[in-house]
Enzyme design. Structure first.
Site, PDB file in Angstrom:
ATOM      1  CD  GLU A 165      -2.948  -1.111   2.262  1.00 30.10           C
ATOM      2  OE1 GLU A 165      -2.782  -0.321   3.203  1.00 30.10           O
ATOM      3  OE2 GLU A 165      -3.935  -1.853   2.169  1.00 30.10           O
ATOM      4  CD  GLU A 377      -4.466  -5.804   3.388  1.00 29.90           C
ATOM      5  OE1 GLU A 377      -5.252  -5.029   3.978  1.00 29.90           O
ATOM      6  OE2 GLU A 377      -3.237  -5.664   3.381  1.00 29.90           O
TER       7      GLU A 377
HETATM    8  C1  BGC Z   1      -3.436  -2.795   5.753  1.00 32.50           C
HETATM    9  C2  BGC Z   1      -3.531  -3.712   6.953  1.00 32.50           C
HETATM   10  C3  BGC Z   1      -4.625  -3.240   7.875  1.00 32.50           C
HETATM   11  C4  BGC Z   1      -5.921  -3.239   7.106  1.00 32.50           C
HETATM   12  C5  BGC Z   1      -7.136  -2.851   7.918  1.00 32.50           C
HETATM   13  C6  BGC Z   1      -4.775  -2.443   5.161  1.00 32.50           C
HETATM   14  O1  BGC Z   1      -4.741  -1.190   4.594  1.00 32.50           O
HETATM   15  O2  BGC Z   1      -2.597  -3.375   4.782  1.00 32.50           O
HETATM   16  O3  BGC Z   1      -2.294  -3.763   7.589  1.00 32.50           O
HETATM   17  O4  BGC Z   1      -4.718  -4.019   9.013  1.00 32.50           O
HETATM   18  O5  BGC Z   1      -5.820  -2.312   6.044  1.00 32.50           O
HETATM   19  O6  BGC Z   1      -7.097  -1.531   8.306  1.00 32.50           O
END
Ligand code: BGC
Length: 509
Positions: A165, A377
């Site tokens: 990110e 993610e």
């Molecule tokens: C990040 C994680 C974080 C998740 C939830 C993502 O942007 O990579 O490390 O825990 O968001 O906030």
């Protein structure tokens, strides 16, 4: 409702968020260790990642739950200072190397593919002291670190993410100082960082490409987390497109576009805007032809992270947009708004818009010639620690449905999906108050007991059937509740829940 053959399901975590053992063996100090030891108030509940889920010691538990879910892959990150205690390659930690060897081998023994992120928000303090992501030399320091990691694990690890990110690391950090390193410098900070991150990624990608690709056939990408930007009205479409180029194009075009370099409209806008602000150069540092060439094409897939969306509209007369990206952009004179139809979550900036993931996928697919996309993610954070996490189930279901539509209706080449997170963990400035886990972590228990939530059962069932056509989430949770009546023991409840779900699934087939 079936996923394409070969579509893979995984779950993710990151080193600082789960490992703990901040000073085990010869591990060096990272920026998060340092910041939270000096100012515990940075985190809402005053916790740190000193112990977190204690995965440094409980890695077998992590493999166990990943296996219990039936994951095809597990995305985790490597702590730079666990491998290189000084941040530089003058000293390589044997214990650090061994820790990840055990984890990788343990996963492979269970048939779970390791997907490794080299840098997930945490940096060596030594490198931050030299300016961190704003110092161009970081590209070489990162490449040195990447080289050490590849040389140890490339024989077994086939999917890599260089940096997690950059949008957060550059734009959020330097505009708002919400994440460590708590440094606000909105003039040049976000843009120097932007260029250096791309250079670092490209150098690492080339090390893999030149030394390991032919032998091991692995894939390397950088994880981008665009907020899907929807035009507020039809008239705002051009502006929304410019905002997308500013948001995600700045971190992707130099790598994925055929021409390389910054999105042309953004490059021009930044030259003009910087001039207006009295700068004799562009705040967005220009690439030399050589740099453009170095970065262009340094991908094997697109690692896409998606959580939320915003509406884009022009700023009205007298309205001052803040710095990118929380509510707009001064440079673009745009305001970012939320749509009242998108439910708000406990993580205040995340509003739920599952259609946004489809639109974002389609945008990437069109712009970057149908590149293969791995969703690295997606998930829901809740303040509640409850095991019957209906909202998380719905979140996963709705997003997977949109991903299926992107694949089947829009022809996108999405090859896998990662739930964030495998388990509750240290959620940065929210500490332990925000939980994203398929598994609940008992942070009061020295053994950090991992207990599956209803969403874990649901996800397991999707993976098993390779389909979204599994018992409806509300049915799963109703059954779990029913089975649990009168019992206060989580482990027993979830066991019964699992059996019930198993029955439901087999009945429905
Ligand atoms: C990040 C994680 C974080 C998740 C939830 C993502 O942007 O990579 O490390 O825990 O968001 O906030």
């Amino acid at each position: 409702m079936k996923f394409p053959p070969g579509f893979k399901f995984g779950a993710g975590t990151s080193a600082y968020q789960i490992e703990g053992a901040w000073n085990a063996s010869d591990k060096g100090i990272s920026i998060w260790d340092n910041a939270l030891h000096n100012d515990p108030n940075l985190v809402s509940d005053g916790t740190t990642g000193d112990v977190a889920c204690n995965s440094y010691h409980l890695w077998k538990e992590d493999i166990h739950i990943a296996h219990e879910l039936g994951l095809h892959f597990y995305r985790f990150s490597i702590s730079w200072t666990r491998i290189l205690p000084t941040g530089f390659p003058n000293k390589i930690s044997k214990d650090g190397i061994n820790y990840y060897n055990k984890l990788i081998d343990g996963l492979l023994r269970k048939g779970i593919e390791p997907v490794i992120t080299l840098q997930h928000f945490d940096l060596p303090l030594s490198i931050q002291n030299l300016g961190g992501w704003t110092n161009p030399l970081i590209a070489d320091w990162f490449a040195d670190y990447a080289g050490v990691v590849f040389s140890n694990y490339a024989d077994r690890v086939k999917t890599w993410i260089t940096i997690n990110e950059p949008h957060m690391v550059c734009d959020l950090v330097y505009n708002f100082a919400i994440l460590v390193p708590i440094v606000t410098e909105p003039w040049l900070g976000p843009f120097l960082c932007n260029k250096n991150v791309l250079m670092a990624h490209a150098k690492a990608w080339r090390i893999y490409d030149e030394n390991y690709k032919q032998k091991y056939h692995g894939k390397v990408s950088i994880a981008n987390n665009p907020i899907w930007l929807e035009a507020k009205t039809e008239d705002d479409e051009d502006l929304a497109e410019l905002a997308r180029e500013f948001g995600v194009g700045r971190f992707s075009d130099p790598i994925y576009s055929e021409e390389g370099g910054w999105p042309p409209a953004i490059e021009k806008l930044m030259i003009d805007y910087s001039k207006k602000q009295g700068f004799p150069y562009s705040r967005l540092p220009l690439f030399t032809e050589e740099e453009k060439k170095l970065i262009k094409g340094t991908y094997d897939y697109y690692s896409l992270i998606y959580y939320t969306s915003r509406l884009v509209r022009p700023a009205h007369e007298g309205e001052e947009p803040g710095p990118w990206f929380i509510n707009g952009s001064k440079e673009l004179n745009v305001i970012l708004e939320t749509d009242p139809r998108w439910p708000i979550t406990d993580s205040s900036y995340i509003l739920i818009n599952p259609e946004g993931i489809r639109r974002q996928i389609t945008w990437i697919t069109r712009r970057y010639k149908n590149v293969s996309i791995l969703i690295t993610e997606n998930g829901l954070g809740t303040k509640s620690a409850e095991l019957h996490d209906t909202a998380r189930i719905r979140f996963i279901q709705d997003h997977l449905q949109q991903i299926l539509l992107a694949i089947k209706e829009d022809g996108a080449n999405v090859v896998g999906y990662t739930v964030w997170s495998l388990m509750d963990n240290f959620e940065w400035i929210f500490g332990q108050t925000l939980r994203f886990g398929l598994y609940h972590i008992d942070f009061t228990d020295p053994l950090r007991k991992r207990t599956p939530r209803a969403s874990a059962h649901y996800y397991k069932s999707i993976i098993k059937h390779h389909s979204l056509d599994v018992p409806h989430p509300s049915q799963v949770t109703r059954e779990l509740r029913h089975s649990n009546a009168g019992s206060s023991k989580f482990s027993l409840c979830t066991l019964i829940g699992l059996i019930t779900l198993g029955k439901l699934v087999s009945n429905s087939l």
